[in-house]
Motif scaffolding. Sequence first.
Motif, PDB file in Angstrom:
ATOM      1  N   GLY A 110      31.143  40.231  33.612  1.00 16.66           N
ATOM      2  CA  GLY A 110      31.125  39.305  33.956  1.00 16.66           C
ATOM      3  C   GLY A 110      29.412  39.065  34.139  1.00 16.66           C
ATOM      4  O   GLY A 110      28.424  38.575  34.724  1.00 16.66           O
ATOM      5  N   LYS A 111      29.507  40.996  35.283  1.00 13.38           N
ATOM      6  CA  LYS A 111      28.081  40.484  36.052  1.00 13.38           C
ATOM      7  C   LYS A 111      26.712  40.630  34.842  1.00 13.38           C
ATOM      8  O   LYS A 111      27.072  41.873  34.216  1.00 13.38           O
ATOM      9  CB  LYS A 111      28.825  42.289  36.782  1.00 13.38           C
ATOM     10  CG  LYS A 111      27.562  42.245  37.578  1.00 13.38           C
ATOM     11  CD  LYS A 111      27.883  44.045  37.614  1.00 13.38           C
ATOM     12  CE  LYS A 111      26.278  44.734  38.385  1.00 13.38           C
ATOM     13  NZ  LYS A 111      25.780  45.345  39.883  1.00 13.38           N
ATOM     14  N   ASN A 165      33.139  35.501  39.733  1.00 14.96           N
ATOM     15  CA  ASN A 165      32.035  36.436  39.366  1.00 14.96           C
ATOM     16  C   ASN A 165      30.915  36.802  40.734  1.00 14.96           C
ATOM     17  O   ASN A 165      30.674  37.902  40.596  1.00 14.96           O
ATOM     18  CB  ASN A 165      31.911  36.104  37.662  1.00 14.96           C
ATOM     19  CG  ASN A 165      31.351  37.202  37.433  1.00 14.96           C
ATOM     20  OD1 ASN A 165      31.779  38.081  36.771  1.00 14.96           O
ATOM     21  ND2 ASN A 165      29.770  36.667  36.568  1.00 14.96           N
ATOM     22  N   ASN A 178      31.249  40.031  41.699  1.00 14.30           N
ATOM     23  CA  ASN A 178      29.968  41.239  40.658  1.00 14.30           C
ATOM     24  C   ASN A 178      29.289  41.878  41.028  1.00 14.30           C
ATOM     25  O   ASN A 178      27.946  42.133  41.166  1.00 14.30           O
ATOM     26  CB  ASN A 178      30.841  40.704  39.584  1.00 14.30           C
ATOM     27  CG  ASN A 178      32.476  40.792  39.054  1.00 14.30           C
ATOM     28  OD1 ASN A 178      32.751  42.064  40.139  1.00 14.30           O
ATOM     29  ND2 ASN A 178      32.472  40.212  38.110  1.00 14.30           N
ATOM     30  N   TYR A 204      35.309  33.115  32.159  1.00 15.16           N
ATOM     31  CA  TYR A 204      34.665  33.730  33.104  1.00 15.16           C
ATOM     32  C   TYR A 204      35.854  34.793  34.474  1.00 15.16           C
ATOM     33  O   TYR A 204      35.484  35.693  35.608  1.00 15.16           O
ATOM     34  CB  TYR A 204      33.769  33.250  34.207  1.00 15.16           C
ATOM     35  CG  TYR A 204      32.016  33.063  33.526  1.00 15.16           C
ATOM     36  CD1 TYR A 204      31.456  34.381  33.998  1.00 15.16           C
ATOM     37  CD2 TYR A 204      32.076  33.041  32.646  1.00 15.16           C
ATOM     38  CE1 TYR A 204      29.859  34.874  33.585  1.00 15.16           C
ATOM     39  CE2 TYR A 204      30.688  33.092  32.056  1.00 15.16           C
ATOM     40  CZ  TYR A 204      29.961  34.390  32.687  1.00 15.16           C
ATOM     41  OH  TYR A 204      28.388  34.379  31.781  1.00 15.16           O
ATOM     42  N   ASN A 220      36.421  38.786  33.827  1.00 12.72           N
ATOM     43  CA  ASN A 220      37.086  40.252  34.933  1.00 12.72           C
ATOM     44  C   ASN A 220      38.285  40.935  35.079  1.00 12.72           C
ATOM     45  O   ASN A 220      38.918  40.982  35.951  1.00 12.72           O
ATOM     46  CB  ASN A 220      36.886  39.086  36.357  1.00 12.72           C
ATOM     47  CG  ASN A 220      35.363  38.809  36.907  1.00 12.72           C
ATOM     48  OD1 ASN A 220      35.354  39.462  37.236  1.00 12.72           O
ATOM     49  ND2 ASN A 220      34.918  37.811  37.170  1.00 12.72           N
TER      50      ASN A 220
END
Lengths: 434, 261
Positions: free
Chosen positions: A255-256, B105, B109, B156, B161
């Motif tokens: 997701g990054k 997220n 992140n 997401y 994740n």
Amino acid sequence: MAYLEQIGFLILLGISGWLIYKRVSFIKRNINMGQSYKPKGPSSERFKKMMLLAFGQKKMFDKPVAGIMHFLIYIGFVLINIEVLEIILDGIFGTHRLFAPVLGSFYSTLINFFEILALGVIVSCLIFLIRRNVLSIDRFHKSEMTAWPKLDANLILIIEIVLMFAILSMNANDQILQNAGAEHYTETGSLFISEMLIPLYNGMSVEMNLLLERFFWWIHIAGIFAFAVYVTYSKHLHIFMAFPNTYFSNLSAKGKIKNMDDVSNEVKIMLGMQQPEGDAPPPSSFGAKDVNQLSWKNLMDAYSCTECGRCTAECPANITGKKLSPRKIMMDTRDRMEDAGKHGLENGKFLLGDFIKEEEIMACTSCNACVEACPVSINPLEIILELRRYKVMEESKTPPEWTAMMTNIENNFAPWAFSPSDRFNWANELKSEN
Amino acid sequence: MPEEIKIPTMAELAAEGRNPEILFWVGCAGSFDDRYKKVTKAIIRILNKLDINFAVLGTEESCTGDPARRAGNEFLFQMQAMSNIQVLDGYGIKKIVTACPHCFNTLKNEYPDLGGNYEVLHHSQYLQTLIKDGKLKIAEGGKFKGQKITFHDSCYLGRANGVYEAPRAVIEALDADLVEMKRCKTKGLCCGAGGAQMFKDAEAGNKEINIERTEEALETGAEVIAAACPFCMTMMSDGVKNKEKEKTVKVLDLAELIDLN
Ligand code: SF4
Ligand code: SF4
């Protein structure tokens, strides 16, 4: 005569080697057009991923039938190459079955094993041809899979069948010659698969069998050389690229999205968190309009793509009939690289616009289904997002609803047009409801 | 008269020199969207019932910037992120729980690259821990016992994740009959809202993504479609309405399932 054969062989080897060298340098240059990139995650973990995905083909088994057949072709390809080593050495030194006397009876076990693999490859390739051309499997018939990509996929399968047939026919004639006691034809013992082809070539003159044995030997080895050259032009390049490509892929959460450090500096200055550095040049451009603005890993991805369409088959936009196809994103990136590599980057064409259309990138939900599905760790989403960044930050071209959404975030700190002072109203509602 | 519900803000706690155990990050949908406000309220009721030391930011909260970044506007994203980090760090926040996988997220992140480091949990994970630790007790033979519930994986939360088990554990704790859709977990189909699609019309195609997904959910015969994301909630609810099934099939968040049980 033997000398002529040896010279011919060396010339063939030299030409193939040179062609491959040229092509590999070209591909390397193209990939190096990309921006710097450092994979996230320890190299030991990435190595493990490479062993699982590329060497062990883990993801291929998500579709078990295709997985098993692909695995057969793969080990066939890898192991039969051991025999190719012998063939090359024979070709150079003008010998015949160089390893046979050294390995003794183990030699015939080995060749028998290779023959079983060869049969496995033939059967798998035939089934793959049927799957591709007769059965209506959707992912093989998308709009990007016409003309060359379609031909490429079929050609590979046909070439492999021809190569395997040549090796078996060569062995069949070899056995006939052994039985006839022809000179040079070392005993190999019974070879069970090629034995079945003996009736095809039996009852001819020894000269004819000699000719045929040589013919298939040449077909096989020349075919392998031609195939090796061909691979570098084809989606089949994945047989090599799968390894570095999985090794260099990121291990961070899917997701990054990659942070743009250039932007961080500017934003910090805007927010008064940092003083502008006197002569630091402002970043030249944001996002990507062309291949040289993507990372070299994005470009390596494009050369690793097998065009299998597993990504597209999982893409929610594609499933519901939108133009977006993650496989096409990868194929377009490769096509543009080839184009730029041949005619120069400044040939008036761009990845965004001439190859990938705005409509395609705007349909992406960033769901990561394509990334998850890819058997060789390709990330089409990253390219899509870089192109979007260009659209928005360089061309200020966004759908009007997005412009409104962004204005809302800027002014109201929420994507909708609510007043920020109403953000906590729910608390009072809850208290009065209770 | 029931005890008054407490919704402490960080500003209030800071004034008293206190620190909460967790910050509940409400998110824009949780704050403004009428449907998702119900989820926010359910979570607050659970936190109150368990007497958990939590706080919210109230009007000091602001969009994480997720849709801006996904639409391609990195400037706007980073502006939002950096000002949020200033607020969070100003209060010395360590642990965040949120009911929005997009906020989750981004906070988890993406903020670290900009200097914001927190322990971030999605509410499905937090609820799972509360159940596991025995803090959150589920009444036996509750409302959802034996009911067919299907869970729609948010991209997401799931693929992005790797959180697949926590939401399912919560549903199973209710003694419900969890039925999976054809496409689930790593192969789950998007609701159609991610990547800032929530805020614009879809491109031309032959179907809306949420309709495709709703059909899949309805095929399971479930009475409840469980969701764990505000965007999925909207998309699936719209899909169920479009199929005129809203009388028989409910779309509910995990927190609501617990709260209603
Ligand atoms: S991330 Fe985008 S391109 Fe990839 S599957 Fe999802 S919608 Fe399709
Ligand atoms: S990107 Fe991966 S999944 Fe998609 S076609 Fe290429 S190899 Fe197959």
